[in-house]
Design a protein around this motif. Structure first.
Motif, mmCIF file in Angstrom:
data_model
loop_
_atom_site.group_PDB
_atom_site.id
_atom_site.type_symbol
_atom_site.label_atom_id
_atom_site.label_comp_id
_atom_site.label_asym_id
_atom_site.label_seq_id
_atom_site.Cartn_x
_atom_site.Cartn_y
_atom_site.Cartn_z
ATOM 1 N N LYS A 53 110.900 67.052 66.455
ATOM 2 C CA LYS A 53 112.464 67.201 66.382
ATOM 3 C C LYS A 53 112.930 65.906 66.160
ATOM 4 O O LYS A 53 113.096 64.991 67.196
ATOM 5 N N SER A 54 112.474 65.175 64.784
ATOM 6 C CA SER A 54 112.514 63.443 64.842
ATOM 7 C C SER A 54 113.819 63.033 64.739
ATOM 8 O O SER A 54 114.513 63.722 63.984
ATOM 9 N N PRO A 55 114.166 61.878 65.253
ATOM 10 C CA PRO A 55 115.330 61.332 64.929
ATOM 11 C C PRO A 55 115.363 60.416 63.746
ATOM 12 O O PRO A 55 114.394 59.550 63.314
ATOM 13 N N GLY A 86 113.077 72.784 54.746
ATOM 14 C CA GLY A 86 113.059 72.218 55.937
ATOM 15 C C GLY A 86 111.838 72.753 56.969
ATOM 16 O O GLY A 86 111.924 72.580 58.212
ATOM 17 N N GLN A 87 110.956 73.359 56.379
ATOM 18 C CA GLN A 87 109.967 73.749 57.207
ATOM 19 C C GLN A 87 108.973 72.534 57.179
ATOM 20 O O GLN A 87 107.753 72.794 56.692
ATOM 21 N N VAL A 88 109.096 71.375 57.607
ATOM 22 C CA VAL A 88 108.130 70.124 57.852
ATOM 23 C C VAL A 88 108.160 69.644 59.164
ATOM 24 O O VAL A 88 109.156 69.347 59.805
ATOM 25 N N CYS A 89 106.865 69.410 59.879
ATOM 26 C CA CYS A 89 106.903 69.207 60.953
ATOM 27 C C CYS A 89 107.393 67.800 61.331
ATOM 28 O O CYS A 89 108.314 67.616 62.415
ATOM 29 N N CYS A 90 107.585 66.777 60.453
ATOM 30 C CA CYS A 90 107.894 65.555 60.727
ATOM 31 C C CYS A 90 109.414 65.234 60.383
ATOM 32 O O CYS A 90 109.955 64.256 60.283
ATOM 33 N N ASN A 91 110.003 66.435 60.053
ATOM 34 C CA ASN A 91 111.430 66.169 59.418
ATOM 35 C C ASN A 91 112.478 65.374 60.493
ATOM 36 O O ASN A 91 112.398 65.781 61.415
ATOM 37 N N GLY A 92 113.262 64.521 59.879
ATOM 38 C CA GLY A 92 114.398 63.791 60.664
ATOM 39 C C GLY A 92 115.482 64.714 60.966
ATOM 40 O O GLY A 92 116.619 64.389 60.240
ATOM 41 N N THR A 93 115.529 65.620 61.876
ATOM 42 C CA THR A 93 116.397 66.746 61.891
ATOM 43 C C THR A 93 117.499 66.249 62.878
ATOM 44 O O THR A 93 118.602 66.967 62.808
ATOM 45 N N ARG A 94 117.407 65.160 63.688
ATOM 46 C CA ARG A 94 118.405 64.680 64.324
ATOM 47 C C ARG A 94 118.975 63.414 63.916
ATOM 48 O O ARG A 94 118.284 62.269 63.727
ATOM 49 N N ALA A 133 117.464 58.903 71.318
ATOM 50 C CA ALA A 133 116.296 59.038 70.180
ATOM 51 C C ALA A 133 115.247 59.832 71.095
ATOM 52 O O ALA A 133 114.425 60.590 70.658
ATOM 53 N N ASN A 134 115.050 58.761 71.961
ATOM 54 C CA ASN A 134 113.589 59.256 72.744
ATOM 55 C C ASN A 134 113.617 60.182 73.728
ATOM 56 O O ASN A 134 112.574 60.596 74.506
ATOM 57 N N ASN A 135 114.974 60.757 73.831
ATOM 58 C CA ASN A 135 115.035 61.528 74.829
ATOM 59 C C ASN A 135 114.719 63.032 74.545
ATOM 60 O O ASN A 135 115.345 63.995 74.184
ATOM 61 N N GLY A 190 107.557 63.685 69.642
ATOM 62 C CA GLY A 190 107.457 62.365 69.105
ATOM 63 C C GLY A 190 106.670 62.073 67.843
ATOM 64 O O GLY A 190 105.635 61.332 67.945
ATOM 65 N N LEU A 191 106.909 63.258 66.863
ATOM 66 C CA LEU A 191 105.888 63.009 65.808
ATOM 67 C C LEU A 191 106.468 61.913 64.757
ATOM 68 O O LEU A 191 105.663 61.316 64.583
ATOM 69 N N ALA A 192 107.897 61.827 64.514
ATOM 70 C CA ALA A 192 108.060 60.687 63.283
ATOM 71 C C ALA A 192 109.407 60.447 63.989
ATOM 72 O O ALA A 192 110.097 60.795 65.006
ATOM 73 N N SER A 193 110.092 59.252 63.140
ATOM 74 C CA SER A 193 111.296 58.733 63.229
ATOM 75 C C SER A 193 111.827 57.917 62.093
ATOM 76 O O SER A 193 110.906 57.779 61.315
ATOM 77 N N GLY A 194 113.072 57.559 61.827
ATOM 78 C CA GLY A 194 113.277 56.785 60.930
ATOM 79 C C GLY A 194 114.782 55.828 61.035
ATOM 80 O O GLY A 194 115.293 56.228 62.156
ATOM 81 N N VAL A 195 114.548 54.790 60.526
ATOM 82 C CA VAL A 195 115.765 54.039 60.658
ATOM 83 C C VAL A 195 116.192 53.306 59.251
ATOM 84 O O VAL A 195 115.396 52.956 58.608
ATOM 85 N N PHE A 196 117.508 53.378 58.986
ATOM 86 C CA PHE A 196 118.094 52.699 57.762
ATOM 87 C C PHE A 196 119.076 51.718 58.309
ATOM 88 O O PHE A 196 120.115 51.942 59.213
ATOM 89 N N THR A 197 118.735 50.436 57.961
ATOM 90 C CA THR A 197 119.383 49.320 58.284
ATOM 91 C C THR A 197 119.015 47.981 57.104
ATOM 92 O O THR A 197 117.907 48.274 56.777
ATOM 93 N N ARG A 198 119.875 47.052 57.088
ATOM 94 C CA ARG A 198 119.505 46.062 56.184
ATOM 95 C C ARG A 198 119.098 44.739 56.930
ATOM 96 O O ARG A 198 118.651 43.858 56.611
ATOM 97 N N ASP A 199 119.113 44.990 58.248
ATOM 98 C CA ASP A 199 118.745 44.009 59.411
ATOM 99 C C ASP A 199 117.351 44.217 59.460
ATOM 100 O O ASP A 199 116.933 44.914 60.440
#
Ligand SMILES: NC(=O)c1ccc[n+]([C@@H]2O[C@H](COP(=O)([O-])OP(=O)(O)OC[C@H]3O[C@@H](n4cnc5c(N)ncnc54)[C@H](O)[C@@H]3O)[C@@H](O)[C@H]2O)c1
Ligand SMILES: C[N+](C)(C)CCCC=O
Length: 504
Positions: free
Chosen positions: A268-270, A295-303, A422-424, A428-437
């Motif tokens: 339930k990746s963030p 949407g049937q993908v284990c590592c999807n960023g659904t949060r 996010a960690n709650n 803990g399969l995957a995660s993602g971040v969008f930022t220019r920093d």
């Protein structure tokens, strides 16, 4: 009706019936021993029966494992370069047959042909990658006092079992078999009972490439057959891809005879989208994180956590793009979303959307059954991709893996807060971040508790990089160099060059 002969041209949705046996051992397809307990396998896009799946019983599982073992005895004695040559040939054959394998995958799984072609490409790339590693497997030499020395040998484990999920049937078989075979093991693979059709093609391709008969076997079945494999004394390792509850059972069964285990489980990746991101890319990333394979993908960023200041623009853009995703016949080139795997899965996903509404989420688009205009698709398991707003961390749609095209969007204010939220999660399969920093990107990647963190992209999994989970998303890895460790064992050989210095 067309049969599933791969050489038949022009297969269309709603026309195929598979009648050939789907088990494979001893170098050939094997008919089911008994017709009892047959389960219908459906074509998700039409709801038609595609074939019958006959689960293997204990005698068949035993035969497959014996066949794999005799092949292992030959294969494990070959030089890495010899194994590599055969594996490269298998990769070449897959490349040659790519479009036909992809079509069959679509007909059995329901995903779009555009995605299936990529899946098959990833499969041959994986085999090619591990072929390249086969000849590099080596031990160490260690100098000891008095001229004595020791060396290590990286040896195969024996017969490995692969158990697959329904979402990437051919690719999962390749992700498991490629490192296993590169290390000198044999594999008995059990696909999901809902997608039994393409793994046997991989078995035929390995055979055509020149592996010893029995090196890659396929047994069909569900939980009972899976359980026979996990309990079998002739099996050295089980590599499992599937849900957390099944993974726990696999681990428990395998523990009885201390088998090696790899678990690739759910998530339930963030996905964290900061206000300084490049918004158009973040929106594209969120779509890639949620809507591949319906949407049937284990590592999807659904949060999807979006910084409050940019929430209105993000929602406007993500909804605009979600509404125009072409849903329909998965074999058509323009389709981007096909059908879910089964009627129960579709009903489950729709129930999650209803529950979300009850708990206060707002449906910004989709979340309904979808009936394409083409009459042959009327019985298919389609739904419109869904974006949920007004979500909170305590809602069911935010906590549980839905495994359908449902994106939950949540606002956040600060980096510290969003990392904690996010960690709650037990996953803990995957995660993602969008930022220019750039500093923030790497700080966030370090602090997220997940096996993968995508920076400014999502769901990119080249075979050269390890893939696997933290926490309840599992352990062990697939792909990358490290996976060699999970399919081999190290022997230490200690050599005396002088006299024995005995204490007795
Ligand atoms: N982490 C990953 O790499 C990854 C990849 C794909 C899917 N998944 C996960 O898989 C799940 C969806 O797939 P699914 O519905 O096919 O999962 P599932 O757990 O229902 O089934 C997976 C496999 O396990 C077999 N099985 C069921 N009961 C068994 C038992 N008692 N003993 C042995 N085998 C048994 C099934 O027949 C099937 O082959 C999701 O949770 C998804 O996140 C994870
Ligand atoms: C290829 N993907 C998109 C990274 C999916 C890997 C397998 C997960 O279900």
């Amino acid at each position: 009706m067309e049969q599933s002969n791969l050489d038949l041209p022009g297969t269309a949705t709603g026309t195929m019936v598979v009648t050939e046996p789907l088990n494979f051992w001893g170098g050939q397809r094997v008919k089911p021993r008994q017709q009892a307990n047959a389960e219908p396998v459906f074509e998700p896009a039409t709801g038609r029966v595609l074939c019958q799946m006959f689960p293997c019983g204990s005698e068949e599982v035993d035969e497959a494992i014996k066949s794999a073992h005799s092949a292992y005895l030959k294969w494990s004695k070959m030089a890495g370069m010899e194994r590599a040559r055969i594996m490269l040939e298998a990769a070449r054959i897959i490349r040659e047959k790519r479009d036909k394998i992809a079509k069959l995958e679509v007909i059995n799984n329901g995903k779009s042909i555009t995605e299936a072609v990529v899946d098959i490409d990833v499969a041959w790339q994986c085999i090619e990658y591990y072929a390249g590693m086969a000849a590099t497997l080596a031990g160490q030499h260690v100098q000891l006092p008095g001229g004595a020395f020791a060396y290590t040998r990286r040896e195969a484990l024996g017969v490995c079992v692969g158990i697959g999920a329904f979402n990437y049937p051919f690719q999962i078989a390749a992700w498991k078999s490629a490192p296993a075979l590169a290390c000198g093991n044999a594999m008995v693979f059990k696909p999901s009972p809902m997608t039994p059709v393409t793994a046997v093609l991989l078995a035929e391709i390995y055979k055509e490439a020149g592996v010893p008969e029995g090196l890659f076997c396929v047994v069909q079945g569900g939980a009972d057959t899976g359980s026979l494999l996990c309990h079998h004394p002739g099996v050295a390792k089980v590599s499992f891809t599937g849900s957390v509850p099944t993974g726990k059972k696999v681990m428990e069964m395998s523990a009885k005879s201390v088998k090696h285990v790899t678990l690739e489980l759910g998530g339930k990746s963030p996905l964290l989208i900061f206000k300084d991101c490049e918004l158009e890319n973040a929106v594209k990333g969120a779509l890639m994180a949620n809507f591949l394979t319906q949407g049937q993908v284990c590592c999807n960023g659904t949060r999807v956590y979006v910084q409050r200041e940019i929430m209105p623009q993000f929602l406007e853009e993500v909804v605009k793009r979600t509404k125009v995703i072409p849903v329909g016949d998965p074999l058509l080139d323009d389709t981007r979303m096909g059908a879910l795997i089964s009627k129960p899965q579709l009903d489950k996903v729709l129930a999650y959307v209803n529950q979300a509404k009850k708990e206060g989420a707002r449906v910004l688009c989709g979340g309904d059954p979808f009936v394409p205009s083409d009459p042959k698709l009327k019985g298919g398991y389609f739904m419109s991709p869904c974006v949920l707003d007004n979500c909170r961390d305590d809602m069911t749609c935010v906590k549980e893996e839905i495994f359908g095209p449902v994106m939950s969007v949540l606002p956040f204010d600060t980096e510290e807060e969003v990392i904690q939220r996010a960690n709650n999660s037990p996953f803990g399969l995957a995660s993602g971040v969008f930022t220019r920093d750039i500093s923030r990107a790497h700080r966030v990647a370090e602090n997220l508790q997940a096996g993968t963190c995508f920076i400014n992209n999502y769901n990119i999994s080249p075979v050269e990089v390890p893939f696997g989970g933290y926490k309840m998303s599992g352990f062990g890895r697939e792909n990358g160099q490290v996976t060699i460790e999970y399919y081999s064992q190290l022997k230490t050989v200690v050599v005396e060059m002088g006299d024995v210095d005995s204490l007795f």
